[in-house]
Write an enzyme that holds these catalytic residues in place. Structure first.
Site, mmCIF file in Angstrom:
data_model
loop_
_atom_site.group_PDB
_atom_site.id
_atom_site.type_symbol
_atom_site.label_atom_id
_atom_site.label_comp_id
_atom_site.label_asym_id
_atom_site.label_seq_id
_atom_site.Cartn_x
_atom_site.Cartn_y
_atom_site.Cartn_z
ATOM 1 N N CYS A 23 0.862 -1.182 0.000
ATOM 2 C CA CYS A 23 0.000 0.000 0.000
ATOM 3 C C CYS A 23 0.899 1.232 0.000
ATOM 4 C CB CYS A 23 -0.857 -0.015 1.259
ATOM 5 S SG CYS A 23 0.180 -0.011 2.737
ATOM 6 N N HIS A 52 5.474 -5.125 8.715
ATOM 7 C CA HIS A 52 5.504 -6.514 9.166
ATOM 8 C C HIS A 52 5.773 -7.463 8.006
ATOM 9 C CE1 HIS A 52 3.169 -5.591 13.118
ATOM 10 N NE2 HIS A 52 4.470 -5.555 13.277
ATOM 11 N N HIS A 85 3.653 1.765 11.664
ATOM 12 C CA HIS A 85 2.474 1.542 12.520
ATOM 13 C C HIS A 85 2.196 2.700 13.462
ATOM 14 C CE1 HIS A 85 4.562 -2.304 11.630
ATOM 15 N NE2 HIS A 85 3.364 -2.579 11.158
ATOM 16 N N CYS A 107 2.398 5.812 8.898
ATOM 17 C CA CYS A 107 1.542 6.040 7.730
ATOM 18 C C CYS A 107 0.653 7.263 7.998
ATOM 19 C CB CYS A 107 0.677 4.815 7.473
ATOM 20 S SG CYS A 107 -0.510 5.100 6.146
ATOM 21 N N GLU A 137 0.243 -0.636 16.229
ATOM 22 C CA GLU A 137 -0.591 0.524 15.879
ATOM 23 C C GLU A 137 -1.490 0.909 17.050
ATOM 24 O OE1 GLU A 137 -2.791 0.421 12.108
ATOM 25 O OE2 GLU A 137 -4.261 1.762 13.017
ATOM 26 N N THR A 176 -6.450 0.695 11.655
ATOM 27 C CA THR A 176 -6.678 0.858 10.207
ATOM 28 C C THR A 176 -6.757 -0.460 9.446
ATOM 29 O OG1 THR A 176 -4.301 0.998 9.873
ATOM 30 C CG2 THR A 176 -5.489 3.090 10.105
ATOM 31 N N SER A 234 1.261 -9.765 10.715
ATOM 32 C CA SER A 234 0.657 -8.711 9.890
ATOM 33 C C SER A 234 -0.858 -8.759 10.048
ATOM 34 C CB SER A 234 1.057 -8.900 8.425
ATOM 35 O OG SER A 234 0.162 -8.211 7.588
ATOM 36 N N SER A 235 -1.414 -7.729 10.689
ATOM 37 C CA SER A 235 -2.848 -7.715 10.969
ATOM 38 C C SER A 235 -3.669 -7.792 9.680
ATOM 39 C CB SER A 235 -3.192 -6.439 11.743
ATOM 40 O OG SER A 235 -4.573 -6.275 11.856
HETATM 41 S S1 SF4 Z 1 -2.864 2.374 7.284
HETATM 42 FE FE1 SF4 Z 1 -1.435 0.644 7.106
HETATM 43 S S2 SF4 Z 1 -2.335 -0.676 5.539
HETATM 44 FE FE2 SF4 Z 1 -3.353 1.324 5.382
HETATM 45 S S3 SF4 Z 1 -2.224 2.507 3.837
HETATM 46 FE FE3 SF4 Z 1 -1.328 2.979 5.828
HETATM 47 S S4 SF4 Z 1 0.359 1.504 6.115
HETATM 48 FE FE4 SF4 Z 1 -0.975 0.740 4.488
#
Ligand code: SF4
Length: 328
Positions: A23, A52, A85, A107, A137, A176, A234-235
């Site tokens: 992502c 992860h 996270h 993120c 997270e 998330t 990894s969730s």
């Molecule tokens: S919240 Fe986590 S899974 Fe979603 S875009 Fe950000 S890093 Fe990726």
């Protein structure tokens, strides 16, 4: 006269879910570590797995990243990166106290949840966080606010037993990377018990989690078995396995790499689904397809349910440095 040996290789159609894999948040986090390594030279320290996935961690280690559990393991004078996270506020505070130069790879969609939680707190609300205890997270989000300001619920049953300060002064936030369906149920239970609870328009489950789960729902009923490339911690990857199982493919499993696959268990399968969690690189999917080609007559198809074009900017500290370097 030549005779060709009839092929005994059995056919296998691989149906790839799309979107799958990296992502924008994971891409950005890896780019931050790589840019820091280029800019400052190795070693660059990284607090916790940047994302992860062991393959990603090992690739960065090979370039000079050093992964540590705590800031105390980072020597003075070396840069340190915080993982995608997110981290509790105490972590940058401790880095500042030591004068460490740090880059925050949290993120932006996780940071958004942090800011929402802070806003609710400032407006006097207690926050109910839907998430998994112990996940980095969740630790990071709870650590944005003083102890007791955020309470965690993991299940519908937790909602029934939840003790809050004031039922009319609550807000919710979510991790998330949760299951969209399960979160809808937990949220419905929260709203039924606390009708005045405030929250975001939609839950905080990110676009990448939502899209990967929708793609798995689309392929699960069409395949006899499904492999999710991803790490056991990894969730979002674990949620993909659960979603596949509840949407038509009970034979769904998490695998880290091609070498983990028990091909004898897949001998009778003619239609195999593959997807990858948001922290698993595409090279791991390609590795599985190659391993399948060594055993079957493989046809690859893809079923795309969404197109993603989200890109997150690097942190200002790295961008400013880049501008300065280009101007020299
Ligand atoms: S919240 Fe986590 S899974 Fe979603 S875009 Fe950000 S890093 Fe990726």
């Amino acid at each position: 006269m030549t005779t060709s040996t009839p092929s005994t290789t059995l056919p296998l159609t691989i149906l790839l879910a799309a979107p799958r894999g990296f992502c924008a948040g994971v891409d950005r986090a890896i780019q931050i570590v790589e840019t820091a390594l280029d800019r400052y030279g190795p070693p660059v320290y990284v607090r916790h797995e940047i994302v992860h996935n062991r393959f990603v961690v090992q690739s960065l280690e090979a370039k000079g990243a050093v992964f540590v559990d705590e800031l105390t393991e980072v020597p003075d004078g070396r840069p340190v990166v915080f993982s995608a996270h997110g981290v509790p506020k105490s972590v940058p505070k401790a880095a500042d106290a030591r004068g460490l130069f740090y880059l925050d790879a949290t993120c932006p969609l996780v940071s958004k949840v942090h800011r929402e939680a802070e806003r609710h707190y400032e407006e006097g609300r207690q926050i109910v966080l839907i998430g998994h205890a112990g996940h980095p997270e969740v630790i990071g989000t709870m650590g944005q606010l003083p102890e007791g300001a955020v309470v965690l619920v993991e299940t519908v049953a937790d909602v029934a037993g939840l003790q809050v300060r004031d039922p009319d002064n609550l807000a919710y936030a979510t991790q998330t990377t949760l299951s969209v369906d399960e979160t809808t149920e937990i949220l419905a239970a929260l709203q039924a018990r606390f009708p005045a609870i405030a929250g975001p328009k939609k839950e905080d489950i990110c676009y990448a989690t939502t899209n990967r789960q929708a793609a798995v729902k689309a392929i699960a009923p069409k395949v006899e078995a499904l492999l999710v490339l991803g790490a056991p911690n990894s969730s979002n990857s674990k949620r993909l396995v659960e979603v596949a199982k509840t949407h038509g493919c009970p034979a769904a499993q998490l695998v880290q790499r091609a070498a983990d696959i028990d091909w004898s268990a897949l001998a009778g399968v003619r239609m195999l689904g593959i997807t990858a969690g948001a922290s698993a690189p595409e090279i791991l999917v390609e590795e599985v397809i190659e391993a399948a080609r060594a055993r079957f007559d493989v046809t690859v198809e893809e079923l795309r349910t969404a197109t993603e074009n989200i890109v997150f900017k690097l942190p200002r500290a790295l961008l400013e440095d880049r501008v300065a370097a280009e101007e020299v």
